[in-house]
Write a protein that holds these residues in place. Structure first.
Motif, PDB file in Angstrom:
ATOM      1  N   GLY A 223       0.733  -1.153   0.207  1.00 50.79           N
ATOM      2  CA  GLY A 223      -0.008  -0.038  -0.040  1.00 50.79           C
ATOM      3  C   GLY A 223       0.950   1.281  -0.031  1.00 50.79           C
ATOM      4  N   ALA A 224       0.310   2.285   0.929  1.00 51.72           N
ATOM      5  CA  ALA A 224       0.923   3.587   0.681  1.00 51.72           C
ATOM      6  C   ALA A 224       2.426   3.279   1.317  1.00 51.72           C
ATOM      7  CB  ALA A 224       0.317   4.420   1.758  1.00 51.72           C
ATOM      8  N   LYS A 225       2.651   2.828   2.130  1.00 49.50           N
ATOM      9  CA  LYS A 225       4.201   2.489   2.588  1.00 49.50           C
ATOM     10  C   LYS A 225       5.188   2.180   1.504  1.00 49.50           C
ATOM     11  CE  LYS A 225       3.733   1.443   7.380  1.00 49.50           C
ATOM     12  NZ  LYS A 225       3.960   0.402   8.668  1.00 49.50           N
ATOM     13  N   ARG A 226       4.551   1.207   0.819  1.00 46.06           N
ATOM     14  CA  ARG A 226       5.308   0.666  -0.437  1.00 46.06           C
ATOM     15  C   ARG A 226       5.559   1.578  -1.357  1.00 46.06           C
ATOM     16  NH1 ARG A 226       7.190  -4.115  -2.160  1.00 46.06           N
ATOM     17  NH2 ARG A 226       7.382  -4.329  -4.489  1.00 46.06           N
ATOM     18  N   ARG A 227       4.487   2.341  -1.696  1.00 48.82           N
ATOM     19  CA  ARG A 227       4.351   3.379  -2.662  1.00 48.82           C
ATOM     20  C   ARG A 227       5.548   4.504  -2.183  1.00 48.82           C
ATOM     21  NH1 ARG A 227      -0.907   2.440  -3.121  1.00 48.82           N
ATOM     22  NH2 ARG A 227      -1.438   4.182  -1.737  1.00 48.82           N
ATOM     23  N   ALA A 228       5.639   5.060  -0.857  1.00 45.32           N
ATOM     24  CA  ALA A 228       6.660   5.947  -0.369  1.00 45.32           C
ATOM     25  C   ALA A 228       7.977   5.337  -0.526  1.00 45.32           C
ATOM     26  CB  ALA A 228       6.271   6.280   1.076  1.00 45.32           C
ATOM     27  N   LEU A 229       8.119   4.109  -0.287  1.00 46.40           N
ATOM     28  CA  LEU A 229       9.558   3.469  -0.336  1.00 46.40           C
ATOM     29  C   LEU A 229       9.799   3.516  -1.851  1.00 46.40           C
ATOM     30  CD1 LEU A 229      11.909   2.100   0.691  1.00 46.40           C
ATOM     31  CD2 LEU A 229      10.685  -0.106   0.491  1.00 46.40           C
ATOM     32  N   LYS A 230       8.994   3.273  -2.700  1.00 44.53           N
ATOM     33  CA  LYS A 230       9.301   3.137  -3.944  1.00 44.53           C
ATOM     34  C   LYS A 230       9.959   4.219  -4.673  1.00 44.53           C
ATOM     35  CE  LYS A 230       7.594   0.807  -8.174  1.00 44.53           C
ATOM     36  NZ  LYS A 230       6.242   0.119  -8.852  1.00 44.53           N
ATOM     37  N   ALA A 231       8.964   5.482  -4.338  1.00 41.50           N
ATOM     38  CA  ALA A 231       9.636   6.743  -4.778  1.00 41.50           C
ATOM     39  C   ALA A 231      10.791   7.053  -4.109  1.00 41.50           C
ATOM     40  CB  ALA A 231       8.328   7.860  -4.207  1.00 41.50           C
ATOM     41  N   ARG A 232      11.043   6.820  -2.874  1.00 46.37           N
ATOM     42  CA  ARG A 232      12.742   7.109  -2.388  1.00 46.37           C
ATOM     43  C   ARG A 232      13.575   6.317  -3.178  1.00 46.37           C
ATOM     44  NH1 ARG A 232      12.811   5.284   3.588  1.00 46.37           N
ATOM     45  NH2 ARG A 232      15.246   4.782   3.418  1.00 46.37           N
ATOM     46  N   ALA A 233      13.225   5.080  -3.293  1.00 51.54           N
ATOM     47  CA  ALA A 233      14.303   4.120  -4.139  1.00 51.54           C
ATOM     48  C   ALA A 233      14.536   4.744  -5.226  1.00 51.54           C
ATOM     49  CB  ALA A 233      13.841   2.723  -4.129  1.00 51.54           C
ATOM     50  N   MET A 234      13.545   5.105  -6.064  1.00 54.47           N
ATOM     51  CA  MET A 234      13.705   5.664  -7.631  1.00 54.47           C
ATOM     52  C   MET A 234      14.327   6.902  -7.478  1.00 54.47           C
ATOM     53  SD  MET A 234      12.443   3.676  -9.593  1.00 54.47           S
ATOM     54  CE  MET A 234      12.610   4.647 -11.151  1.00 54.47           C
ATOM     55  N   ALA A 235      14.218   7.779  -6.584  1.00 55.12           N
ATOM     56  CA  ALA A 235      15.101   9.224  -6.262  1.00 55.12           C
ATOM     57  C   ALA A 235      16.428   8.744  -6.262  1.00 55.12           C
ATOM     58  CB  ALA A 235      14.490  10.135  -5.279  1.00 55.12           C
ATOM     59  N   LEU A 236      16.582   7.792  -5.527  1.00 55.96           N
ATOM     60  CA  LEU A 236      18.023   7.388  -5.188  1.00 55.96           C
ATOM     61  C   LEU A 236      18.681   6.791  -6.480  1.00 55.96           C
ATOM     62  CD1 LEU A 236      19.951   7.404  -2.824  1.00 55.96           C
ATOM     63  CD2 LEU A 236      19.171   5.424  -2.027  1.00 55.96           C
ATOM     64  N   LEU A 237      17.938   6.017  -7.090  1.00 59.81           N
ATOM     65  CA  LEU A 237      18.421   5.503  -8.438  1.00 59.81           C
ATOM     66  C   LEU A 237      18.636   6.409  -9.435  1.00 59.81           C
ATOM     67  CD1 LEU A 237      16.399   2.199  -8.717  1.00 59.81           C
ATOM     68  CD2 LEU A 237      18.552   2.361  -8.478  1.00 59.81           C
ATOM     69  N   GLU A 238      17.887   7.413  -9.430  1.00 63.06           N
ATOM     70  CA  GLU A 238      17.840   8.516 -10.175  1.00 63.06           C
ATOM     71  C   GLU A 238      19.320   9.271 -10.098  1.00 63.06           C
ATOM     72  OE1 GLU A 238      16.639  10.578 -13.378  1.00 63.06           O
ATOM     73  OE2 GLU A 238      14.831   9.743 -12.043  1.00 63.06           O
ATOM     74  N   ARG A 239      19.466   9.333  -8.746  1.00 56.36           N
ATOM     75  CA  ARG A 239      20.613  10.271  -8.403  1.00 56.36           C
ATOM     76  C   ARG A 239      21.985   9.423  -8.853  1.00 56.36           C
ATOM     77  NH1 ARG A 239      24.220  12.244  -8.428  1.00 56.36           N
ATOM     78  NH2 ARG A 239      25.341  13.449  -6.960  1.00 56.36           N
ATOM     79  N   VAL A 240      21.962   7.962  -8.493  1.00 55.25           N
ATOM     80  CA  VAL A 240      23.056   7.214  -9.352  1.00 55.25           C
ATOM     81  C   VAL A 240      23.024   7.081 -10.627  1.00 55.25           C
ATOM     82  CG1 VAL A 240      23.467   6.290  -6.866  1.00 55.25           C
ATOM     83  CG2 VAL A 240      22.391   5.120  -8.393  1.00 55.25           C
ATOM     84  N   GLY A 241      21.970   7.321 -11.312  1.00 55.39           N
ATOM     85  CA  GLY A 241      21.904   7.118 -12.852  1.00 55.39           C
ATOM     86  C   GLY A 241      21.502   5.740 -13.197  1.00 55.39           C
ATOM     87  N   LEU A 242      20.734   5.238 -12.285  1.00 54.54           N
ATOM     88  CA  LEU A 242      20.099   3.738 -12.658  1.00 54.54           C
ATOM     89  C   LEU A 242      18.786   3.843 -12.741  1.00 54.54           C
ATOM     90  CD1 LEU A 242      22.307   1.522 -10.557  1.00 54.54           C
ATOM     91  CD2 LEU A 242      22.566   1.688 -12.922  1.00 54.54           C
ATOM     92  N   ALA A 243      17.825   4.948 -13.193  1.00 48.71           N
ATOM     93  CA  ALA A 243      16.499   5.091 -13.007  1.00 48.71           C
ATOM     94  C   ALA A 243      15.934   4.272 -14.217  1.00 48.71           C
ATOM     95  CB  ALA A 243      16.033   6.400 -13.044  1.00 48.71           C
ATOM     96  N   GLU A 244      16.881   4.314 -15.272  1.00 46.62           N
ATOM     97  CA  GLU A 244      16.212   3.776 -16.557  1.00 46.62           C
ATOM     98  C   GLU A 244      16.345   2.250 -16.522  1.00 46.62           C
ATOM     99  OE1 GLU A 244      18.259   6.735 -18.746  1.00 46.62           O
ATOM    100  OE2 GLU A 244      16.815   7.253 -17.207  1.00 46.62           O
ATOM    101  N   SER A 245      17.001   1.756 -15.682  1.00 54.79           N
ATOM    102  CA  SER A 245      17.365   0.048 -15.292  1.00 54.79           C
ATOM    103  C   SER A 245      16.646  -0.352 -14.272  1.00 54.79           C
ATOM    104  CB  SER A 245      18.953   0.018 -15.356  1.00 54.79           C
ATOM    105  OG  SER A 245      19.696   0.621 -16.102  1.00 54.79           O
ATOM    106  N   ALA A 246      15.718   0.354 -13.693  1.00 52.68           N
ATOM    107  CA  ALA A 246      15.234  -0.337 -12.352  1.00 52.68           C
ATOM    108  C   ALA A 246      14.708  -1.673 -12.412  1.00 52.68           C
ATOM    109  CB  ALA A 246      13.937   0.782 -12.086  1.00 52.68           C
ATOM    110  N   ASN A 247      14.109  -2.066 -13.839  1.00 52.19           N
ATOM    111  CA  ASN A 247      13.504  -3.436 -13.763  1.00 52.19           C
ATOM    112  C   ASN A 247      14.339  -4.472 -14.343  1.00 52.19           C
ATOM    113  OD1 ASN A 247      11.066  -2.707 -12.419  1.00 52.19           O
ATOM    114  ND2 ASN A 247      10.432  -1.529 -14.460  1.00 52.19           N
TER     115      ASN A 247
END
Lengths: 272, 279
Positions: free
Chosen positions: B111-135
């Protein structure tokens, strides 16, 4: 002139070459069968394909007086039920035991040596004990198969678990994982492909123990039937049954291989 | 604020002394690099900080408390290899730590916790330049991308100290340079303490604020293992006072720029001109 190891057949040639030995065996059989039947039309050792079909038609048509089912499907059902029950039990035992023994140092020290000894006992040698203790029913047959393959799977999984890079386990701990979480999320998913491989490897042994147990004491089953009609030299039943067992084993192996590829996409490309 | 104290630490295996008399005090936001010849015990030192190995004598304190005797989430780590989980996707790898924290039994948030965590993880992946490779799965990534993933995975836990064990050792020179920039920036942004082991001296002086050399100070030919390695050199590459004033200058920069109209950025004091007296 290149070295022999540098010649590789093309795609079409691979298929032809692979089929060649099987075709050759069939041809040799047909030729010798025909030669023997020409001398003695009642020869029982090498029946013609026509008598295979006739015998199988008889088996599929004849009903068992006790259950009222056709013999062929009854035999298949009984054998597969025994096989799948014992494979299922062995899988659970092998996975749970293997992961625990492989991952928890105290359990490895306690049960590792016992497991090694246990898996070296020839299962058929204790078959009489099983019959004495558990009687001649289904239970002793299932115990025989489980005893034959579960220790093997367990050891295989335990070895695979201990081969997981130490770094991964440390990393999981720095991410705050408990022992339970490491087992469920790090160890278990990574040994599941190996579990399927171990199962594929032990299928042959499982069939061996199944047929041995059925041959000695049973009231139905593929192995039972083969050993029963042996008394009448009924090669026309035995050979199709052997072919049927082989086909079943092949389908299981193939299905497991497809399952492994489909279920574990991360495992398909190995690390360099 | 993280304060690390290594107080008279020894590591011995029976008669063999690996490390002896290790004493370091690390104030907050330090980038310590450990260099030394192969087999000197620099990785052993890092492992003791991680509690993968336990010192035979002495103690290690973080913020005045002795560290736990097993690896814990206050100390993140990136190894040279095998730092990520091959059976999880890139995103799954990053979300793993917080998921374990949030759900003891299932290890999965909903639910909401998972979505929040996912957003945080994606932001971090964005920062290290891996957002496109998330899956993608780790085996589909290059070596440098795998290491960036390992860093993101460790950073999401917000550890007090990040331990890097030759993290760039298996990378090609170009990727390595890009990783230097990334690690440097992450260190600045997160204001954390990093301890890194390397045997690349230029890397050590490029990244570190402090560089220590671990080596044997005495060798007895009759008993090779009698004397362990200790800290033989200790360099303040970028002393705190210099860093602080540099930071103040950059803080002042917009105001100065508005006045004078110059776009000059004060260069980060570099330690490259210092030379180490290592044999």
């Amino acid at each position: 002139m290149k070295r022999i190891v540098n010649y590789a057949p093309g795609k079409g040639a691979t298929i032809i070459l692979g089929a060649l030995p099987l075709i050759l065996i069939a041809a040799v059989y047909l030729a010798s069968s025909q030669a023997r039947l020409a001398i003695n039309p009642n020869d029982k050792l090498m029946p013609s394909p026509a008598s295979f079909i006739a015998a199988m038609g008889r088996m599929a048509g004849q009903t068992d007086p006790l259950s009222g089912e056709t013999l062929f499907w009854l035999d298949t059902w009984l054998s597969l039920a025994r096989l799948f029950t014992s494979l299922g039990i062995s899988l659970v035992l092998g996975l749970v035991g293997g992961v625990l023994v492989g991952f928890i140092p105290y359990l490895r020290s306690s049960f590792g040596p016992a497991l090694a000894v246990l898996s070296l006992i020839p299962p058929l040698a204790i078959l009489p004990i099983l019959f004495i203790v558990f009687g001649l029913g289904e239970f002793s047959k299932i115990v025989l198969i489980v005893f034959g393959i579960a220790p093997f799977i367990m050891r295989d999984i335990a070895i695979r678990v201990s081969e997981l890079p130490r770094e991964q386990i440390i990393k999981a701990q720095t991410l705050g994982a408990s022992t339970w979480q490491m087992i469920v999320h790090v160890v278990l998913p990574q040994v599941l492909p190996r579990l399927i491989d171990a199962l594929r490897l032990s299928l042959g042994a499982a069939w061996l123990f199944l047929i041995a147990a059925e041959a000695i004491a049973s009231q139905g089953g593929l192995g039972y039937r083969i050993f029963l009609v042996r008394r009448y030299l009924a090669m026309d039943v035995i050979l199709p049954y052997v072919a049927w067992i082989t086909l079943l084993a092949f389908i299981m192996d193939y299905a497991l291989r497809r399952l492994s590829i489909a279920a574990f996409p991360w495992n398909n490309v190995r690390e360099n | 604020m993280t304060h690390i104290l290594i107080d008279d630490v020894w590591k011995e295996y029976g008669d063999i002394t690996i490390l002896e008399r290790i004493n370091i005090e690390l104030p907050d936001h330090e980038f310590l690099v450990i260099v030394g010849p192969s087999g000197a015990g620099k990785t052993t030192l890092l492992r003791m900080l991680l509690s993968q190995e336990i010192p035979t004598r002495g103690r290690i304190l973080i913020d005045g408390e002795p560290i736990a005797a097993e690896p814990m989430k206050d100390r993140g780590v990136v190894f040279q290899r095998y730092s990520v989980f091959p059976h999880k996707t890139v995103l799954g790898n990053v979300m793993l730590g917080p998921e374990w924290q949030g759900s003891a039994f299932l290890g999965r948030l909903f639910g909401a916790k998972r979505r929040a965590l996912k957003a945080r993880a994606m932001a971090l992946l964005e920062r290290v330049g891996l957002a496109e490779s998330a899956n993608k799965y780790p085996h589909q990534l290059s070596g440098g991308m795998q290491q960036r993933l390992a860093i993101a995975q460790a950073l999401i836990m917000q550890p007090k100290v990040l331990l890097l064990d030759e993290p760039f050792g298996a990378l090609d020179p170009g990727t390595r340079k890009a990783m230097h920039v990334l690690v440097r920036e992450l260190w600045e942004e997160n204001a954390m303490t990093i301890v890194m082991v390397t045997h690349d001296l230029s890397e050590a002086f490029l990244l570190g604020t402090r560089v220590i050399a671990v080596d044997k100070y005495r060798n007895d030919p009759q008993a090779q293992h009698r004397f362990g390695a200790t800290i033989t050199k200790d360099f303040d590459v970028r002393p705190r006072i210099v860093r602080d004033s540099w930071r103040q200058e950059t803080g002042r920069k917009p105001a100065v720029e508005a006045e004078a109209g110059t776009g000059e950025t004060p260069a980060m004091p570099s330690g490259a001109s210092l030379s180490l007296g290592l044999a």
